[in-house]
Each structure stands twice: as C-alpha cells, then as structure tokens.
Design a protein around this motif. Structure first.
Motif, PDB file in Angstrom:
ATOM      1  N   GLU A  29      37.752  43.592  40.383  1.00 15.36           N
ATOM      2  CA  GLU A  29      37.293  44.262  39.172  1.00 15.36           C
ATOM      3  C   GLU A  29      37.028  43.154  37.927  1.00 15.36           C
ATOM      4  O   GLU A  29      36.320  43.482  37.131  1.00 15.36           O
ATOM      5  CB  GLU A  29      38.089  45.279  38.595  1.00 15.36           C
ATOM      6  CG  GLU A  29      38.453  46.562  39.576  1.00 15.36           C
ATOM      7  CD  GLU A  29      37.069  47.215  39.979  1.00 15.36           C
ATOM      8  OE1 GLU A  29      36.176  46.966  39.319  1.00 15.36           O
ATOM      9  OE2 GLU A  29      37.107  47.636  41.082  1.00 15.36           O
ATOM     10  N   ARG A  30      37.826  42.000  38.126  1.00 14.29           N
ATOM     11  CA  ARG A  30      37.901  41.036  37.224  1.00 14.29           C
ATOM     12  C   ARG A  30      37.623  39.563  37.725  1.00 14.29           C
ATOM     13  O   ARG A  30      38.319  39.209  38.470  1.00 14.29           O
ATOM     14  CB  ARG A  30      39.014  41.089  36.196  1.00 14.29           C
ATOM     15  CG  ARG A  30      38.950  39.973  35.229  1.00 14.29           C
ATOM     16  CD  ARG A  30      40.123  40.000  34.273  1.00 14.29           C
ATOM     17  NE  ARG A  30      40.041  39.164  33.161  1.00 14.29           N
ATOM     18  CZ  ARG A  30      40.564  37.744  33.456  1.00 14.29           C
ATOM     19  NH1 ARG A  30      41.099  37.242  34.317  1.00 14.29           N
ATOM     20  NH2 ARG A  30      40.521  37.065  32.203  1.00 14.29           N
ATOM     21  N   ARG A  91      47.114  52.265  35.040  1.00 10.24           N
ATOM     22  CA  ARG A  91      46.797  50.812  34.393  1.00 10.24           C
ATOM     23  C   ARG A  91      45.543  50.242  34.954  1.00 10.24           C
ATOM     24  O   ARG A  91      45.029  50.553  35.919  1.00 10.24           O
ATOM     25  CB  ARG A  91      48.245  50.016  34.943  1.00 10.24           C
ATOM     26  CG  ARG A  91      49.681  50.652  34.463  1.00 10.24           C
ATOM     27  CD  ARG A  91      49.765  50.583  32.868  1.00 10.24           C
ATOM     28  NE  ARG A  91      49.996  49.368  32.323  1.00 10.24           N
ATOM     29  CZ  ARG A  91      51.161  48.596  32.338  1.00 10.24           C
ATOM     30  NH1 ARG A  91      52.176  49.277  32.569  1.00 10.24           N
ATOM     31  NH2 ARG A  91      51.175  47.415  31.595  1.00 10.24           N
ATOM     32  N   THR A  92      45.251  49.156  33.967  1.00  5.79           N
ATOM     33  CA  THR A  92      43.922  48.550  34.555  1.00  5.79           C
ATOM     34  C   THR A  92      44.351  47.479  35.515  1.00  5.79           C
ATOM     35  O   THR A  92      45.162  46.684  35.690  1.00  5.79           O
ATOM     36  CB  THR A  92      43.518  47.568  33.306  1.00  5.79           C
ATOM     37  OG1 THR A  92      43.129  48.336  32.422  1.00  5.79           O
ATOM     38  CG2 THR A  92      41.961  47.000  33.632  1.00  5.79           C
ATOM     39  N   GLN A  94      43.027  44.691  38.178  1.00  6.49           N
ATOM     40  CA  GLN A  94      42.151  43.523  38.413  1.00  6.49           C
ATOM     41  C   GLN A  94      41.658  43.196  39.753  1.00  6.49           C
ATOM     42  O   GLN A  94      40.486  42.931  40.314  1.00  6.49           O
ATOM     43  CB  GLN A  94      42.519  42.329  37.661  1.00  6.49           C
ATOM     44  CG  GLN A  94      42.524  42.418  36.275  1.00  6.49           C
ATOM     45  CD  GLN A  94      43.481  43.315  35.736  1.00  6.49           C
ATOM     46  OE1 GLN A  94      44.821  43.294  35.972  1.00  6.49           O
ATOM     47  NE2 GLN A  94      43.050  43.888  34.440  1.00  6.49           N
ATOM     48  N   ARG A 110      45.355  39.778  32.998  1.00  6.61           N
ATOM     49  CA  ARG A 110      44.332  39.177  31.701  1.00  6.61           C
ATOM     50  C   ARG A 110      44.564  37.678  31.657  1.00  6.61           C
ATOM     51  O   ARG A 110      43.696  36.814  31.626  1.00  6.61           O
ATOM     52  CB  ARG A 110      44.719  39.900  30.528  1.00  6.61           C
ATOM     53  CG  ARG A 110      44.686  41.339  30.528  1.00  6.61           C
ATOM     54  CD  ARG A 110      44.635  41.860  29.152  1.00  6.61           C
ATOM     55  NE  ARG A 110      46.169  41.636  28.861  1.00  6.61           N
ATOM     56  CZ  ARG A 110      47.339  42.468  29.204  1.00  6.61           C
ATOM     57  NH1 ARG A 110      47.148  43.286  29.869  1.00  6.61           N
ATOM     58  NH2 ARG A 110      48.657  42.075  28.663  1.00  6.61           N
TER      59      ARG A 110
END
Length: 269
Positions: A29-30, A91-92, A94, A110
């Motif tokens: 996703e990131r 939660r996010t 990645q 992050r």
C-alpha cells in the motif's frame, strides 16, 4: 521504537509460525516502504517461502527460499500482526505478505522499511552495526575496551548502533537505573567497578525483557500472551513523576544528548 528484546520476541514467535509456508500473495500500500518496484517485489516473493527469521540489532531478516533476504526495520510506530483479515487490528497497513488464509501485516511503516536484498547487499547494508550485546563473544573485557574509547554520555553511547547494536531509548534508561548510574555520566568517567556493574546490568535487563516479550503492547497474534509482558516491569522509562521502586522519590525526565531520558536523581549517581 522496538528494540532488541521486541525484535527478538518477534523473531522467536514468527519462526514458530511462518517457516516453510508458501507466500501466496503480497500487497503493498506504500511503495516507499520497499526498495524495489511493487511488481518486482511481488514476483520475487510469491511462490517462495521463509527459511528462517533472524535478528540483527533492531532489524529482522527474513531469509527466503529464493536465496534473498527481506530486511525489516520498524522504526518509530512500526509493529507486526499475524492472522486473518478478520483478526487484524484497525490500523494502517503498508505491506501484507499472505500465507494462504493467514497474513503477516506490516503496520505503521511511515518511517520504517521492508527492503529486498541479495545476501551480499544485505550484509553490506548491515555492516555498519556494532556488536550484539548478548552474544557470548561480547565479553566484559570487550565491553570495557569499547566503552572507554567513547567520550559521550552513557545515554548517547548505549543507543549508538555503531557502538553496540539493539539498544534504544527505553532499555538505555532501564540499564542505567539497574546499574545505579545517571544516563548523563560520561563513559570515560566510569571506574572499573562501575563499568563491570553496567555490563552485568545490560545483560540482565535485555535478557529479562526478552523473556518477558518486550514492552510493545500490541500482541503479534490472537491469544498472544507474551508480547508486551515487560511493559509493566519497566522501572523508569516513561515513568516521570512515579515513585522510584528503590527509594520512593519521584522519577524525573531529564533529556540527555537531545534524547528523552528518565531516571531517579537520588538512586543513580
């Protein structure tokens, strides 16, 4: 930020769960969390398996069956969860690596990263790290020689990954408290008995924290009762204003070398 005990705990638990399982899907996703393109990352991982999970300092190394290595550093705010889509926390995420119905979720990357390397590049990437403080070869003599070369404070030196690998803000404070030394003391000021006490305190704190699952509170999987067990055992870290367990005086926050630090000014000298 996860430190040596937290990553060692992850290593032990993941080795019990994902070794030999075929990777069936990979979602990113990131893209900044990885060091290659998403298609290359997916193509390299899908169909392979994890042969072993190793720890080096604050990194986890996922050794793959395709002879490459995933190097993980969670940095500040990063964590892992292993389970089903229904079980994962809100939660996010990645990166997600799936093993059939079960997935390993890389959360809060992050600042952290999950890099794909061949073994030579992985070794080159990690070569700047200092020795592991819990290795049998890291004797009290070697520790003393290493520390006496440093001109900085105990706080700055203990968290310096090029000096020793794996200790961060939390355990540097816990080690100094266990040794009865202020984090602001200079390494070169320590007498031989103080250096010996510091060494044994470091080994004791890191071993106990690892046995108790580290201080990170979020479990790795449903029914995980180990992860985070050391959080309530921390004696000074993030305990500003609470009574010292030795003398009852209030603990203080006193930043050292631009890093937050907690101590007892009465018990620590």
């Amino acid at each position: 930020m996860p430190e040596l005990p937290e990553m060692e705990n992850y290593k032990l638990l993941l080795n019990q769960r994902i070794i030999g399982r075929i990777i069936t899907d990979v979602q990113v996703e990131r893209e900044k969390s990885i060091n290659v393109t998403v298609p290359l990352f997916q193509h390299a991982l899908i169909g392979s398996s994890v042969r072993e999970v190793e720890r080096r300092a604050k990194h986890l190394l996922f050794h793959l069956s395709n002879s490459h290595v995933l190097v993980l550093h969670l940095m500040l705010g990063g964590m892992l969860f292993y389970g089903t889509e229904k079980e994962k926390p809100d939660r996010t995420v990645q990166v997600t690596i799936s093993f059939g119905s079960m997935s390993l979720y890389f959360i809060g990357l992050r600042l952290g990263y999950l890099h794909y390397y061949d073994p030579v590049d992985a070794e080159r990437f990690l070569q700047k790290l200092g020795p592991e403080p819990m290795e049998s070869a890291f004797t009290i003599s070697r520790f003393g020689q290493l520390m006496q070369k440093q001109s900085g404070t105990l706080k700055s030196v203990l968290v310096d990954q090029s000096v020793m690998a794996g200790i961060g803000n939390c355990y540097s404070d816990e080690i100094c408290f266990e040794a009865g030394l202020l984090p602001s003391r200079r390494c070169k000021q320590l007498a031989d008995p103080e250096m010996e006490t510091l060494y044994h305190s470091m080994r004791h704190v890191l071993a106990e924290a690892t046995r108790s699952g580290g201080y990170m509170e979020m479990p790795l999987f449903v029914e995980d009762r180990l992860t985070g067990g050391y959080d309530k055992q921390c004696k000074v870290y993030d305990r500003e204003g609470e009574p010292c367990v030795r003398c009852g005086r209030p603990l203080i926050r006193h930043d050292v070398s631009s890093k937050k630090s907690f101590c007892c000014q009465h018990c620590q000298r």
